[in-house]
Design a protein around this motif. Structure first.
Motif, mmCIF file in Angstrom:
data_model
loop_
_atom_site.group_PDB
_atom_site.id
_atom_site.type_symbol
_atom_site.label_atom_id
_atom_site.label_comp_id
_atom_site.label_asym_id
_atom_site.label_seq_id
_atom_site.Cartn_x
_atom_site.Cartn_y
_atom_site.Cartn_z
ATOM 1 N N LEU A 164 9.206 76.303 18.537
ATOM 2 C CA LEU A 164 7.779 76.435 18.247
ATOM 3 C C LEU A 164 7.470 77.642 17.379
ATOM 4 O O LEU A 164 8.134 78.693 17.483
ATOM 5 C CB LEU A 164 7.006 76.544 19.562
ATOM 6 C CG LEU A 164 7.121 75.353 20.520
ATOM 7 C CD1 LEU A 164 6.593 75.748 21.885
ATOM 8 C CD2 LEU A 164 6.338 74.172 19.966
ATOM 9 N N ASP A 165 6.426 77.494 16.553
ATOM 10 C CA ASP A 165 5.945 78.656 15.805
ATOM 11 C C ASP A 165 5.468 79.712 16.806
ATOM 12 O O ASP A 165 4.759 79.397 17.766
ATOM 13 C CB ASP A 165 4.779 78.252 14.898
ATOM 14 C CG ASP A 165 5.218 77.343 13.766
ATOM 15 O OD1 ASP A 165 6.417 77.316 13.458
ATOM 16 O OD2 ASP A 165 4.347 76.652 13.188
ATOM 17 N N GLY A 166 5.862 80.954 16.579
ATOM 18 C CA GLY A 166 5.415 82.049 17.440
ATOM 19 C C GLY A 166 6.412 82.440 18.504
ATOM 20 O O GLY A 166 6.276 83.506 19.136
ATOM 21 N N SER A 176 0.615 78.115 20.197
ATOM 22 C CA SER A 176 1.327 77.416 19.135
ATOM 23 C C SER A 176 0.834 75.976 19.048
ATOM 24 O O SER A 176 0.418 75.387 20.055
ATOM 25 C CB SER A 176 2.838 77.430 19.390
ATOM 26 O OG SER A 176 3.543 76.816 18.332
ATOM 27 N N GLU A 198 -3.363 72.676 19.917
ATOM 28 C CA GLU A 198 -3.009 74.056 20.229
ATOM 29 C C GLU A 198 -2.676 74.164 21.711
ATOM 30 O O GLU A 198 -3.412 73.658 22.562
ATOM 31 C CB GLU A 198 -4.171 74.993 19.895
ATOM 32 C CG GLU A 198 -4.410 75.185 18.404
ATOM 33 C CD GLU A 198 -3.340 76.061 17.766
ATOM 34 O OE1 GLU A 198 -2.845 76.985 18.441
ATOM 35 O OE2 GLU A 198 -2.993 75.803 16.597
#
Length: 460
Positions: free
Chosen positions: A196-198, A216, A227
């Motif tokens: 995941l992003d983050g 994310s 989100e």
């Protein structure tokens, strides 16, 4: 049977067919037999009900309807063969007259392959990228191989970029834990971008037992595109150790004795790869130039069906597997629905034109496909599908797709003929040697098939 053909436009005809009633006899007999097996009449054994009784009880109209539905495909096919047209897709049939005991008349409108003229294509000239393998390319290839042989060892410190962490994940949307939002014991290399992003920022600096929460956008699953509040707990931290770049590594990772031999092999493989990419680029650009030369009337119904098929496959197969809707996909791509429609239509037109042009070349050049060529193509298609050759071959036979594969190979050969006649130079102005016939035909097959998409299936 009498039939006539009327050309409505370069891609559509209307067949007018008149059938003397006696030619419906076999279908009428079959209709009575079928109805006999489906109904029960008191006083008669099943299957032994006289025709007159069926007419009285269920109506002659029902029998005629059944007979006509059975006979129409045969009479339509006869009319198509007599008119010597090449139909595309299913006809729109309209029964214009049905006189019991006298006549059946109907019309059938259908898209047809347009007659196309292919002009001299020997003057086509295209420019492709040059084949250049740099020392940096070789070093990157060797480094990727080195990464595959990396080892890990547990460490008691905060996680840093490049470390392998074992994590437990929990995703919440609107405060509720998702049914498919919990995963334990996930191995992740910090900085790889594979999760995941983050998450990189969240786990960097945490030791085993440490926990963090970040927000994310979910890429898949039941809440794809939403989100989520993700809690990540690090359960273990391990450092990655790369083997030294020396002769011992070459012996460990390959059949070579020295690092220099390994690098030389990497350079050769990269050159071969870039040569195939160059050949593929040549096919693509020659094909684009050929399409520009040829005027191809576009069958409207075929185009409409092809656009719908491409949209359906994207929405219900590709995006469905990713857990995305078409609207969300367009949002991620930064495209409007109108832009997507225009793009899909352009791709569909190119696919149909490609098929028509290459099929015409196959006929004009009298190209044939050998059993060996078909087998090689089948093996390549099986490999790309993830199926074994036997499984793929069985699926092809059961699906009646053998002729489709033959067509794919033949079109690849047709495109290869055009490429051979064209002048291909690289970005340095050097004439490109495309003398490897097998490689050129394989690349041509890939290009032709990729461009056509589902046009083949729609045109059958």
């Amino acid at each position: 049977m009498k039939s006539a053909v009327e050309t409505l436009n370069p891609t559509r005809v209307r067949l007018t067919v008149e059938v003397p009633f006696e030619e419906l006899k076999d279908s009428l007999d079959a209709a009575y037999k079928k109805i006999n097996q489906q109904v029960t009449v008191k006083g008669f054994r099943k299957g032994k009900i006289p025709a007159r009784v069926i007419d009285q009880r269920f109506g002659r109209g029902a029998v005629l309807e059944e007979a006509v539905n059975d006979a129409l495909p045969k009479f339509y096919t006869e009319a198509v063969n007599e008119a010597e047209v090449n139909p595309l897709g299913q006809p729109e049939v309209d029964i214009t007259e049905l006189k019991d005991g006298e006549l059946l008349a109907f019309t059938a409108e259908v898209d047809v392959r347009p007659a196309i003229e292919i002009p001299d294509y020997s003057g086509i000239e295209v420019t492709v990228d040059s084949v250049e393998v740099t020392d940096e390319d070789v070093e990157k290839s060797v480094e990727q191989l080195r990464e595959r042989f990396a080892s890990t060892s547990p460490v008691e410190r905060a996680a840093a970029e490049g470390d392998v962490v074992t994590v437990d994940l929990e995703a919440k949307v609107d405060g509720e834990v998702l049914a498919d939002g919990v995963a334990n014991g996930v191995s992740y290399t910090i900085g790889s971008g594979e999760l995941l992003d983050g998450i990189d920022e969240a786990v960097t600096g945490l030791e085993a037992g440490g926990e963090a929460t970040f927000t994310s956008e979910l890429k898949g699953g039941s809440a794809a595109g939403k989100e989520a509040e993700v809690t990540v707990k690090v359960t273990a931290v391990a450092a990655r150790e790369l083997p030294a770049l020396d002769d011992d590594f070459a012996q460990l990772a390959s059949e070579f004795d020295t690092l220099d031999e390994l690098k030389a092999d990497a350079r050769k493989r990269l050159e071969n790869q870039k040569q195939f990419e160059q050949a593929t680029q040549a096919q693509e650009r020659v094909l684009d130039a050929l399409i520009e030369l040829v005027d191809v009337p576009m069958p409207e119904k075929l185009l409409e069906d092809e656009i719908n098929t491409r949209k359906h496959n994207l929405e219900h197969h590709q995006l469905g597997q990713m857990g995305l809707t078409l609207d969300k996909f367009l949002e991620l791509q930064g495209k409007t629905a109108e832009e997507f429609q225009a793009e899909t239509e352009a791709q569909a037109k190119k696919g149909i034109k490609t098929q028509f042009i290459l099929d015409e070349l196959v006929a004009r050049e009298k190209l044939s496909v050998s059993q060996e060529e078909l087998t090689e193509h089948l093996l390549r298609r099986a490999a790309s599908s993830g199926m074994s050759p036997d499984q793929f071959a069985q699926a092809v036979v059961e699906g009646g797709q053998v002729q489709m594969l033959v067509g794919e190979v033949a079109r690849g050969k047709a495109l290869a003929v055009v490429v051979e006649a064209a002048k291909v130079v690289d970005s340095n102005g050097e004439v490109v040697d495309l003398s490897d016939e097998d490689e050129v035909e394989e690349a041509a097959e890939a290009v032709a098939n990729a461009v056509e998409g589902d046009a083949e299936a729609e045109a059958k």
